[in-house]
Write a protein that holds these residues in place. Structure first.
Motif, PDB file in Angstrom:
ATOM      1  N   GLN A 211     -15.455 -81.803 -58.411  1.00  0.00           N
ATOM      2  CA  GLN A 211     -16.273 -83.023 -58.343  1.00  0.00           C
ATOM      3  C   GLN A 211     -17.172 -82.974 -57.114  1.00  0.00           C
ATOM      4  O   GLN A 211     -18.374 -83.233 -57.199  1.00  0.00           O
ATOM      5  CB  GLN A 211     -15.301 -84.205 -58.244  1.00  0.00           C
ATOM      6  CG  GLN A 211     -15.943 -85.549 -58.193  1.00  0.00           C
ATOM      7  CD  GLN A 211     -14.899 -86.654 -58.288  1.00  0.00           C
ATOM      8  OE1 GLN A 211     -13.966 -86.572 -59.068  1.00  0.00           O
ATOM      9  NE2 GLN A 211     -15.026 -87.677 -57.486  1.00  0.00           N
ATOM     10  N   ALA A 212     -16.592 -82.599 -55.978  1.00  0.00           N
ATOM     11  CA  ALA A 212     -17.363 -82.527 -54.740  1.00  0.00           C
ATOM     12  C   ALA A 212     -18.476 -81.493 -54.866  1.00  0.00           C
ATOM     13  O   ALA A 212     -19.616 -81.726 -54.443  1.00  0.00           O
ATOM     14  CB  ALA A 212     -16.443 -82.171 -53.569  1.00  0.00           C
ATOM     15  N   LEU A 217     -24.137 -80.356 -55.389  1.00  0.00           N
ATOM     16  CA  LEU A 217     -25.171 -79.586 -56.090  1.00  0.00           C
ATOM     17  C   LEU A 217     -26.323 -80.506 -56.518  1.00  0.00           C
ATOM     18  O   LEU A 217     -27.504 -80.181 -56.309  1.00  0.00           O
ATOM     19  CB  LEU A 217     -24.558 -78.895 -57.310  1.00  0.00           C
ATOM     20  CG  LEU A 217     -25.520 -78.228 -58.287  1.00  0.00           C
ATOM     21  CD1 LEU A 217     -26.232 -77.057 -57.618  1.00  0.00           C
ATOM     22  CD2 LEU A 217     -24.784 -77.733 -59.520  1.00  0.00           C
ATOM     23  N   ILE A 218     -25.986 -81.663 -57.110  1.00  0.00           N
ATOM     24  CA  ILE A 218     -27.032 -82.614 -57.535  1.00  0.00           C
ATOM     25  C   ILE A 218     -27.855 -83.053 -56.323  1.00  0.00           C
ATOM     26  O   ILE A 218     -29.086 -83.121 -56.367  1.00  0.00           O
ATOM     27  CB  ILE A 218     -26.398 -83.838 -58.260  1.00  0.00           C
ATOM     28  CG1 ILE A 218     -25.789 -83.405 -59.605  1.00  0.00           C
ATOM     29  CG2 ILE A 218     -27.438 -84.932 -58.487  1.00  0.00           C
ATOM     30  CD1 ILE A 218     -24.998 -84.488 -60.317  1.00  0.00           C
ATOM     31  N   LYS A 219     -27.169 -83.306 -55.197  1.00  0.00           N
ATOM     32  CA  LYS A 219     -27.864 -83.747 -53.979  1.00  0.00           C
ATOM     33  C   LYS A 219     -28.796 -82.640 -53.456  1.00  0.00           C
ATOM     34  O   LYS A 219     -29.940 -82.889 -53.100  1.00  0.00           O
ATOM     35  CB  LYS A 219     -26.823 -84.108 -52.906  1.00  0.00           C
ATOM     36  CG  LYS A 219     -27.426 -84.649 -51.629  1.00  0.00           C
ATOM     37  CD  LYS A 219     -26.331 -85.101 -50.668  1.00  0.00           C
ATOM     38  CE  LYS A 219     -26.904 -85.801 -49.460  1.00  0.00           C
ATOM     39  NZ  LYS A 219     -27.793 -84.982 -48.644  1.00  0.00           N
ATOM     40  N   GLU A 220     -28.282 -81.405 -53.472  1.00  0.00           N
ATOM     41  CA  GLU A 220     -29.072 -80.266 -52.981  1.00  0.00           C
ATOM     42  C   GLU A 220     -30.345 -80.084 -53.833  1.00  0.00           C
ATOM     43  O   GLU A 220     -31.440 -79.895 -53.307  1.00  0.00           O
ATOM     44  CB  GLU A 220     -28.176 -79.014 -53.081  1.00  0.00           C
ATOM     45  CG  GLU A 220     -28.825 -77.708 -52.706  1.00  0.00           C
ATOM     46  CD  GLU A 220     -27.962 -76.531 -53.176  1.00  0.00           C
ATOM     47  OE1 GLU A 220     -28.532 -75.589 -53.743  1.00  0.00           O
ATOM     48  OE2 GLU A 220     -26.730 -76.574 -53.002  1.00  0.00           O
ATOM     49  N   MET A 227     -36.539 -85.048 -56.546  1.00  0.00           N
ATOM     50  CA  MET A 227     -36.240 -85.854 -57.744  1.00  0.00           C
ATOM     51  C   MET A 227     -35.668 -87.204 -57.340  1.00  0.00           C
ATOM     52  O   MET A 227     -35.131 -87.360 -56.249  1.00  0.00           O
ATOM     53  CB  MET A 227     -35.127 -85.167 -58.567  1.00  0.00           C
ATOM     54  CG  MET A 227     -35.585 -84.094 -59.488  1.00  0.00           C
ATOM     55  SD  MET A 227     -34.194 -83.586 -60.522  1.00  0.00           S
ATOM     56  CE  MET A 227     -32.853 -83.376 -59.399  1.00  0.00           C
ATOM     57  N   ALA A 228     -35.751 -88.152 -58.260  1.00  0.00           N
ATOM     58  CA  ALA A 228     -35.046 -89.423 -58.086  1.00  0.00           C
ATOM     59  C   ALA A 228     -33.827 -89.388 -58.996  1.00  0.00           C
ATOM     60  O   ALA A 228     -33.894 -88.854 -60.105  1.00  0.00           O
ATOM     61  CB  ALA A 228     -35.958 -90.571 -58.470  1.00  0.00           C
ATOM     62  N   PHE A 242     -23.234 -90.809 -51.729  1.00  0.00           N
ATOM     63  CA  PHE A 242     -24.402 -90.176 -52.348  1.00  0.00           C
ATOM     64  C   PHE A 242     -25.560 -91.105 -52.694  1.00  0.00           C
ATOM     65  O   PHE A 242     -26.628 -90.634 -53.053  1.00  0.00           O
ATOM     66  CB  PHE A 242     -23.968 -89.420 -53.613  1.00  0.00           C
ATOM     67  CG  PHE A 242     -23.166 -88.197 -53.300  1.00  0.00           C
ATOM     68  CD1 PHE A 242     -23.795 -87.004 -52.987  1.00  0.00           C
ATOM     69  CD2 PHE A 242     -21.783 -88.241 -53.285  1.00  0.00           C
ATOM     70  CE1 PHE A 242     -23.066 -85.869 -52.672  1.00  0.00           C
ATOM     71  CE2 PHE A 242     -21.038 -87.111 -52.963  1.00  0.00           C
ATOM     72  CZ  PHE A 242     -21.680 -85.923 -52.656  1.00  0.00           C
ATOM     73  N   SER A 243     -25.356 -92.422 -52.647  1.00  0.00           N
ATOM     74  CA  SER A 243     -26.477 -93.268 -53.084  1.00  0.00           C
ATOM     75  C   SER A 243     -27.020 -94.101 -51.926  1.00  0.00           C
ATOM     76  O   SER A 243     -26.314 -94.400 -50.970  1.00  0.00           O
ATOM     77  CB  SER A 243     -26.033 -94.192 -54.220  1.00  0.00           C
ATOM     78  OG  SER A 243     -25.272 -95.239 -53.697  1.00  0.00           O
ATOM     79  N   GLU A 244     -28.291 -94.479 -52.072  1.00  0.00           N
ATOM     80  CA  GLU A 244     -28.942 -95.268 -51.020  1.00  0.00           C
ATOM     81  C   GLU A 244     -29.016 -96.748 -51.380  1.00  0.00           C
ATOM     82  O   GLU A 244     -29.168 -97.592 -50.519  1.00  0.00           O
ATOM     83  CB  GLU A 244     -30.354 -94.725 -50.781  1.00  0.00           C
ATOM     84  CG  GLU A 244     -30.339 -93.350 -50.128  1.00  0.00           C
ATOM     85  CD  GLU A 244     -31.444 -92.445 -50.626  1.00  0.00           C
ATOM     86  OE1 GLU A 244     -32.599 -92.706 -50.265  1.00  0.00           O
ATOM     87  OE2 GLU A 244     -31.165 -91.490 -51.370  1.00  0.00           O
ATOM     88  N   TYR A 245     -28.908 -97.032 -52.693  1.00  0.00           N
ATOM     89  CA  TYR A 245     -29.002 -98.426 -53.143  1.00  0.00           C
ATOM     90  C   TYR A 245     -28.041 -98.606 -54.312  1.00  0.00           C
ATOM     91  O   TYR A 245     -27.893 -97.703 -55.140  1.00  0.00           O
ATOM     92  CB  TYR A 245     -30.444 -98.748 -53.580  1.00  0.00           C
ATOM     93  CG  TYR A 245     -30.764-100.220 -53.525  1.00  0.00           C
ATOM     94  CD1 TYR A 245     -31.322-100.797 -52.387  1.00  0.00           C
ATOM     95  CD2 TYR A 245     -30.486-101.054 -54.620  1.00  0.00           C
ATOM     96  CE1 TYR A 245     -31.607-102.157 -52.333  1.00  0.00           C
ATOM     97  CE2 TYR A 245     -30.775-102.412 -54.567  1.00  0.00           C
ATOM     98  CZ  TYR A 245     -31.329-102.960 -53.415  1.00  0.00           C
ATOM     99  OH  TYR A 245     -31.596-104.304 -53.362  1.00  0.00           O
TER     100      TYR A 245
END
Length: 555
Positions: A211-212, A217-220, A227-228, A242-245
Motif C-alpha cells: 500500500q505504501a 508511486l502515485i505521488k511520485e 497531474m491532479a 497524501f492529500s492537500e484538501y
C-alpha cells in the motif's frame, strides 16, 4: 440538513484561488439517482468540489457514502439505471462534461481524465496479456505501430517500478501479485498522460507495505507530470499523508470540507469527528496471574507439492508454507499473527486447528494431542474451537436464514436440549454479538458487511468455545465498523474468558486487540514478543518496515 452543516460545506473551497494554481476541474451540484426495485435511490445529492493542477484532493467516507458514484459521474461511467439530474455541472479543462456525447467522452477518458479502480483483478481482462491490454489503450488515442506501442508499454511498466518489464508484457493478470496488478492498472491509467487521475480505493485490498509503495508511486508520478489526483478512500492515515484538501461524505452528501491539516486539527461536523475517532484505539486488558495453555504447536510444518514444467515433463517440487513453527497460546490471551500476504499466517492458523493437515510437528489443544486425529476424532473438539473468516459474505450460506446459520452448529454438535432451547441460544448469541434477536428469519444479503461479520461472530460464540481463530476479521470493513468489532471482541473475551489467535496484516488493529504478536515472513517467525515492545522497538528490518507502513505511510 442544518444550517451549521451547510456552512461547513459551501459549494466553493475555502482556499479557492489562494495558491495561484490553475483550476482544472470544477464540479457543482452533482446529483445522481438510481432506479431500483420499488423506487428510486438518491445516491448523491448536491456535491460540489474543485481541483487545481498538480494537487491531490481526497473524498472520504464509509462504504455507501457516494464517493465512487461521484467519481464515476465525472467520468460518465455510471450504469444504465443511473440518472444524472439537471443542475449538475462538471467542467474539466474548460469542457462541459455533462453535455458531452458518448463519442466525445471516449476521447476525454484516458486523455484528460483516467481512473484506477479498487479491484485490479476484475478490471484487467484475464484472456489478454498485460502487453496487449496496455497497447490497446495506446492505440485508442495514438497512431503508432505495434512495435512502438510495445516499446511504450515496456517503458510504462518500468515507470511504475515493475521488475523485469519485458517478461511481464507476455504474462497474464493471474500470473502477477495483487500489488503488481495494481501497478499495471496505474501504468494503463497513465498511458496517455491524463491531466486528472482518479484513484478509487487503490490500496484497500493490499498489504500495508505494498500500500505504501503504491501511494508513493502515485505521488511520485503526480509530481513528475504535474497531474491532479482525486483520491477516494476510507483510510484517514492515507488522507493525512497524501492529500492537500479533504471532502467528507456520508449518505451521498458532503458534510464538511477543508484543507487537510485544518480538518484534522479542528473537525467541525459530528460525522467528521466520528470518523477521526474511529481509528482502532486502546490496548488489550492485561492478563491476570499465570494462565494455563489452551493451544500449543511444536515444530509444525505444512508443505504443498506443486508442479512446474509441461504436461509431458512435469517437475514436482515442495513449497514449505509453514517451516517448523512453534506457538503457545494462554487462556484469555490474544496472540497476533502478522505478516504480508503469502507469509503463511492463515496456513499456520488452519493447521493448528486441524482444518488442513500438517507434515510434521505436534499440536496440543488443552493439553490433549490432536496432531494425529482425523476428522471424525476431531469432531467432539470442534465446538470448543471456532473460526471467523475474513469475508463474512463468503462464509455465510446465502440460502439459509440467520437462525439456520447459527443453529446448524448447535445441531451438529448436539448442543441444546430441544428446538426451543436452541433458539434461545441463537437469540443470546446474537445479543452478545451486538445484533437484535429479532432477525432470525432474515438472510445474509439483507445486512451490511459489519453486521454480517457480527453474525459470523454470533455463529462462533453460540457453541461456547474456549478458543477462536480470527482470520483477518476486520480487513474488509470501514474504520468505524472495525472499531466496533474490536470493542465487541474485547468485551466477549472478558465476559467469556476466550482465547484468540488473531491473524492480520493491519498492525493498528493488532496493537488495539493483542497481548503478544508473532511476525511471519516466508513461512518462518522472524520476531515475537509483547505487542508494545515489538511495535515500538522492532528488532528486524522486516518488522520495522511493516510498522512504518502501518503507522506512517509516507515513511
Amino acid at each position: 440538513m442544518t444550517d451549521t452543516s451547510q456552512n461547513l460545506a459551501p459549494s466553493e473551497r475555502h482556499d479557492l484561488g489562494q495558491h495561484g494554481r490553475e483550476l482544472i476541474l470544477d464540479a457543482r451540484n452533482i446529483a445522481v439517482d438510481f432506479k431500483v426495485e420499488g423506487g428510486v435511490v438518491n445516491a448523491v445529492r448536491d456535491v460540489s468540489f474543485q481541483l487545481h493542477k498538480g494537487e491531490t484532493i481526497a473524498l472520504v467516507g464509509e462504504s455507501g457514502s457516494g464517493k465512487s458514484v461521484t467519481a464515476r459521474t465525472v467520468m460518465k461511467l455510471l450504469t444504465k439505471r443511473a440518472t444524472i439530474l439537471p443542475g449538475t455541472k462538471i467542467t474539466l479543462s474548460g469542457k462541459d462534461v455533462v453535455a458531452m456525447s458518448d463519442r466525445e467522452m471516449r476521447k476525454l477518458r484516458g486523455n484528460d481524465v483516467a481512473m484506477i479502480f479498487q479491484e485490479p483483478m476484475s478490471s484487467l481482462n484475464p484472456v489478454y496479456t498485460i502487453g496487449q491490454q496496455i497497447c490497446e489503450i495506446l492505440h485508442l488515442h495514438n497512431r503508432m505501430s505495434r512495435a512502438e506501442a510495445m516499446d511504450r508499454a515496456r517503458q510504462l511498466l518500468e515507470e511504475v517500478h515493475i521488475p523485469e518489464p519485458e517478461a511481464r508484457l507476455r504474462q497474464y493478470p493471474h500470473q502477477l501479485s495483487g500489488g503488481q496488478r495494481q501497478r499495471v492498472m496505474i501504468a494503463m491509467a497513465l498511458a496517455n498522460r491524463p491531466d486528472v487521475l482518479i484513484a478509487d480505493e487503490p490500496t484497500t485490498a493490499l498489504d500495508v507495505t505494498v500500500q505504501a509503495q503504491i501511494l508513493n508511486l502515485i505521488k511520485e508520478l503526480k509530481d513528475k507530470y504535474g497531474m491532479a489526483v482525486i483520491l477516494i478512500t476510507h483510510d484517514l492515515t492515507i488522507v493525512r499523508q497524501f492529500s492537500e484538501y479533504v471532502y467528507v461524505m456520508q449518505n451521498g452528501v458532503v458534510h464538511e470540507h477543508n484543507e487537510t491539516e485544518k480538518l484534522f486539527a479542528d473537525p467541525r461536523h459530528p460525522y467528521t469527528r466520528h470518523l477521526l475517532a474511529s481509528e482502532p484505539k486502546g490496548i488489550a486488558n492485561p492478563l491476570s496471574g499465570e494462565q494455563d495453555t489452551v493451544l500449543e504447536g511444536k515444530d509444525v510444518k505444512v508443505a504443498f507439492t506443486l508442479k512446474r514444467g509441461g504436461f509431458f515433463k512435469p517437475d514436482f517440487f515442495e513449497l514449505v508454507a509453514v517451516d517448523k513453527l512453534s506457538l503457545n497460546l494462554k487462556r484469555h490471551e490474544t496472540l497476533g499473527l502478522v505478516g504480508e500476504s503469502g507469509s503463511g499466517k492463515t496456513t499456520f492458523g488452519q493447521a493448528l486447528i486441524r482444518l488442513i493437515g500438517n507434515q510434521g510437528g505436534e499440536i496440543y489443544f488443552d493439553g490433549e494431542p490432536i496432531h494425529g486425529k482425523d476428522r471424525g476424532q476431531m469432531r467432539p473438539l470442534r465446538s470448543r474451537m471456532q473460526i471467523v473468516f475474513q469475508d463474512p459474505f463468503a462464509s455465510l450460506n446465502p440460502r439459509m436464514s440467520i437462525r439456520q446459520i447459527i443453529e446448524e452448529g448447535l445441531i451438529v454438535n448436539g448442543l441444546g436440549a430441544n428446538s426451543r432451547d436452541r433458539v434461545d441460544r441463537v437469540r443470546q448469541a446474537l445479543r452478545d454479538a451486538g445484533m437484535p434477536d429479532t432477525i432470525l428469519n432474515r438472510f445474509p444479503h439483507e445486512f451490511s458487511g459489519g453486521q454480517r461479520q457480527r453474525i459470523a461472530i454470533a455463529r462462533a460464540i453460540a457453541l461456547e468455545p474456549e478458543f477462536i481463530l480470527l482470520d483477518e476479521p476486520t480487513s474488509a470493513l470501514d474504520l468505524s465498523v472495525q472499531a466496533q468489532i474490536i470493542d465487541l471482541l474485547r468485551k466477549l473475551q472478558d465476559e467469556k474468558g476466550l482465547s484468540y489467535l488473531f491473524i492480520s496484516h493491519d498492525l493498528k488493529v493488532v496493537r488495539a486487540l493483542c497481548h503478544r504478536v508473532m511476525v511471519m515472513q516466508f513461512g518462518k517467525i522472524v520476531e515475537e514478543g509483547p505487542v508494545a515492545e515489538v511495535l515500538t522497538n522492532p528488532k528486524t528490518d522486516y518488522t520495522a518496515r511493516l510498522v512504518r507502513a502501518a503507522f506512517d505511510i509516507a515513511a
